[in-house]
Design a protein around this motif. Sequence first.
Motif, PDB file in Angstrom:
ATOM      1  N   SER A 195       0.827  -1.206   0.000  1.00  0.00           N
ATOM      2  CA  SER A 195       0.000   0.000   0.000  1.00  0.00           C
ATOM      3  C   SER A 195       0.860   1.254   0.000  1.00  0.00           C
ATOM      4  N   GLN A 196       2.043   1.218   0.613  1.00  0.00           N
ATOM      5  CA  GLN A 196       2.901   2.406   0.573  1.00  0.00           C
ATOM      6  C   GLN A 196       4.333   1.973   0.303  1.00  0.00           C
ATOM      7  N   PRO A 197       4.667   1.719  -0.948  1.00  0.00           N
ATOM      8  CA  PRO A 197       5.967   1.106  -1.233  1.00  0.00           C
ATOM      9  C   PRO A 197       7.169   1.990  -0.960  1.00  0.00           C
ATOM     10  N   THR A 198       6.968   3.253  -0.667  1.00  0.00           N
ATOM     11  CA  THR A 198       8.142   4.102  -0.463  1.00  0.00           C
ATOM     12  C   THR A 198       8.389   4.443   0.989  1.00  0.00           C
TER      13      THR A 198
ATOM     14  N   ILE B  54     -11.187  -3.411  -4.039  1.00  0.00           N
ATOM     15  CA  ILE B  54     -10.628  -2.880  -5.280  1.00  0.00           C
ATOM     16  C   ILE B  54      -9.392  -2.051  -5.000  1.00  0.00           C
ATOM     17  N   LEU B  55      -9.447  -1.258  -3.918  1.00  0.00           N
ATOM     18  CA  LEU B  55      -8.272  -0.470  -3.530  1.00  0.00           C
ATOM     19  C   LEU B  55      -7.072  -1.380  -3.312  1.00  0.00           C
ATOM     20  N   ARG B  56      -7.311  -2.450  -2.565  1.00  0.00           N
ATOM     21  CA  ARG B  56      -6.214  -3.327  -2.194  1.00  0.00           C
ATOM     22  C   ARG B  56      -5.654  -4.032  -3.435  1.00  0.00           C
ATOM     23  N   ALA B  57      -6.559  -4.464  -4.318  1.00  0.00           N
ATOM     24  CA  ALA B  57      -6.108  -5.136  -5.528  1.00  0.00           C
ATOM     25  C   ALA B  57      -5.313  -4.173  -6.397  1.00  0.00           C
ATOM     26  N   ARG B  58      -5.731  -2.924  -6.394  1.00  0.00           N
ATOM     27  CA  ARG B  58      -5.016  -1.932  -7.186  1.00  0.00           C
ATOM     28  C   ARG B  58      -3.601  -1.743  -6.632  1.00  0.00           C
ATOM     29  N   ASN B  59      -3.497  -1.753  -5.313  1.00  0.00           N
ATOM     30  CA  ASN B  59      -2.171  -1.659  -4.700  1.00  0.00           C
ATOM     31  C   ASN B  59      -1.288  -2.790  -5.174  1.00  0.00           C
ATOM     32  N   LEU B  60      -1.861  -3.988  -5.209  1.00  0.00           N
ATOM     33  CA  LEU B  60      -1.073  -5.146  -5.624  1.00  0.00           C
ATOM     34  C   LEU B  60      -0.590  -4.955  -7.058  1.00  0.00           C
ATOM     35  N   ARG B  61      -1.474  -4.412  -7.880  1.00  0.00           N
ATOM     36  CA  ARG B  61      -1.106  -4.241  -9.273  1.00  0.00           C
ATOM     37  C   ARG B  61       0.005  -3.198  -9.407  1.00  0.00           C
ATOM     38  N   ALA B  62      -0.100  -2.143  -8.596  1.00  0.00           N
ATOM     39  CA  ALA B  62       0.848  -1.042  -8.750  1.00  0.00           C
ATOM     40  C   ALA B  62       2.199  -1.377  -8.136  1.00  0.00           C
ATOM     41  N   ALA B  63       2.189  -2.020  -6.968  1.00  0.00           N
ATOM     42  CA  ALA B  63       3.433  -2.180  -6.226  1.00  0.00           C
ATOM     43  C   ALA B  63       3.821  -3.635  -6.087  1.00  0.00           C
ATOM     44  N   ILE B 225      -0.644  -8.958 -15.275  1.00  0.00           N
ATOM     45  CA  ILE B 225       0.682  -8.429 -14.942  1.00  0.00           C
ATOM     46  C   ILE B 225       1.700  -9.524 -14.660  1.00  0.00           C
ATOM     47  N   GLN B 226       2.913  -9.195 -15.054  1.00  0.00           N
ATOM     48  CA  GLN B 226       4.044 -10.070 -14.785  1.00  0.00           C
ATOM     49  C   GLN B 226       4.721  -9.563 -13.527  1.00  0.00           C
ATOM     50  N   HIS B 227       5.171 -10.510 -12.726  1.00  0.00           N
ATOM     51  CA  HIS B 227       5.851 -10.072 -11.512  1.00  0.00           C
ATOM     52  C   HIS B 227       7.336  -9.875 -11.787  1.00  0.00           C
ATOM     53  N   GLU B 228       7.817  -8.694 -11.449  1.00  0.00           N
ATOM     54  CA  GLU B 228       9.251  -8.440 -11.600  1.00  0.00           C
ATOM     55  C   GLU B 228       9.751  -7.867 -10.289  1.00  0.00           C
TER      56      GLU B 228
END
Lengths: 302, 247
Positions: A195-198, B54-63, B225-228
């Motif tokens: 949730s807060q990666p930084t 949805i918020l949490r899933a979006r976090n997973l996608r972003a980070a 998404i691919q995990h990197e």
Amino acid sequence: MVGATEEARLNQLESQVDNGGGGAWEYLCLVRKLKARRSEKVLRHGIFILNSHIARSKLGGEEWTLYEQVAVAAMDCHRNDIANDCIEALSKKFPGSIRVGRLKGMLLEAKGAWPDAEKIYAQLLVDNPLDQIILKRKVAIAKAQGNLAAAVEYLNNYLETFMADHDAWRELAELYISIQMYKQAAFCYEELILSQPTVPLYHLAYADVLYTMGGLENLQAAKKYYASTINLTGGKNTRALYGICLSSVAINQLTKGRNKDEKDSADLQPLAAEALLKDYKERAPEKLPLVTAMLRNIKLVS
Amino acid sequence: MAEDLVLDTAIRDWVLVPLSVVMVLIGVLRYFVSKLLRSSQTPDAKVVREGQLILRARNLRAAGGFIPVKSFRARRFYYTNEENGLLHVPKGQAQNPQAQMFSDPNMAMDMMKKNLSMIIPQSLTFAWVNFFFSGFVAAKLPFPLTPRFRSMLQNGIDLSTVDVSYVSGRSWYFLNLFGLRGLFSLILGEENAMDDTQRMMQMGGGFGVDPTKNLGAEKDGIDIIQHEWTLPKMEQRAEMVLRKLVK
């Protein structure tokens, strides 16, 4: 979380109010906005405003917000009598309000009457089963009674619904650590990092948990997260530097130097040790021999 | 270009000012009426949960790159598996919001209250303005404008020769309708001034949005998404940071 500029402003206002420079109401507003915990000062200045009719009538409708703020601060300072007065005034003005009911429950909590407080919260939850604050208060009650397992259970129930609440995740992680359930704690920290990666603190805490769990894979991951903490803090975090040293020593012990993956970052641990020594030299020279001896023991410096 | 039009001062006294005053009064009145009618709605647990999910899933996608592969895979499975994944919506179970609205009388009631406090006064004032004040010029702007503004400023006057800086009565009403927000925030306090445009947007948003569609979209996103893992890179970067620090 309070930013540096906001904190500076808060401190400046606080000293101004303490020295009789006025601006008490602005100070209280700022405390409320930043959710800072300065209960003693809030209590002193808040009571001062509430006791003078002129200052109080200037606030208009905000007066009741002040009552609430002072009540909570009074409970924090264990002045239950003052809190009681404030709550009486509030419940006279707003009978049947959920917010006042919450305060009553908190007062009972402050007095240590856990079953009564729980009864009040249960009643409030009947009307509004999704009240986040009350659900969190229930966790707090369980925690205050030392019943960590129950606290974990309540918090898990809460997170079933409010799963994007990262403060709750952090609390859960700390609870899990204190009952030594590191795998679960690691999961919570992963959630926080997502949730807060930084935020370097989450990386650091996650690395600590991984290091505590042990095992080659976890240790390697821990070292990576210590490295990312260094990256995010610009190498200013002493704990992360120690973490790099200790985790790489532990990895070496496990692999006896046969590890190929670690070749890329072989420079990291001597660099961390050096940075550590430099830091101690600058900021705590009297402790330098201790650190040098320790690092020599684990064969990081000669 | 025609000669400058001369506007009667009676137009100012009987159209321009009264129209603005009436709009302000109606805005204030509507604020109080809607405050009276507003029911404190308790949010539905399922809706809250879906929003947070949805918020949490979006976090997973972003980070997602910030956590180890194993953890990432576990989460992805948790969200998207076909049996009981959180984001997986079984076919046929997707609720039709319209049907839901009819099954829940509370929702229909809320909608009606919203309509009461918004559509009715608005259509009444519009009818009133249309009847009395349309079809003539009510004001002149002190600056020239391009012809593009004609449809906005001269609503109800079908003449192409009139200079664009003249404002028709009906357009003055629209300008007031959309432009009084600042004044309301002064009268009613910052957060109480709800813009009419905002309200209209909310009305539009209330209909026909299917929350399950959001879940499905999020699920597809996570599936793709691919995990990197970014952390190995971090080690080298940390080395650079430390090298600079030690120097």
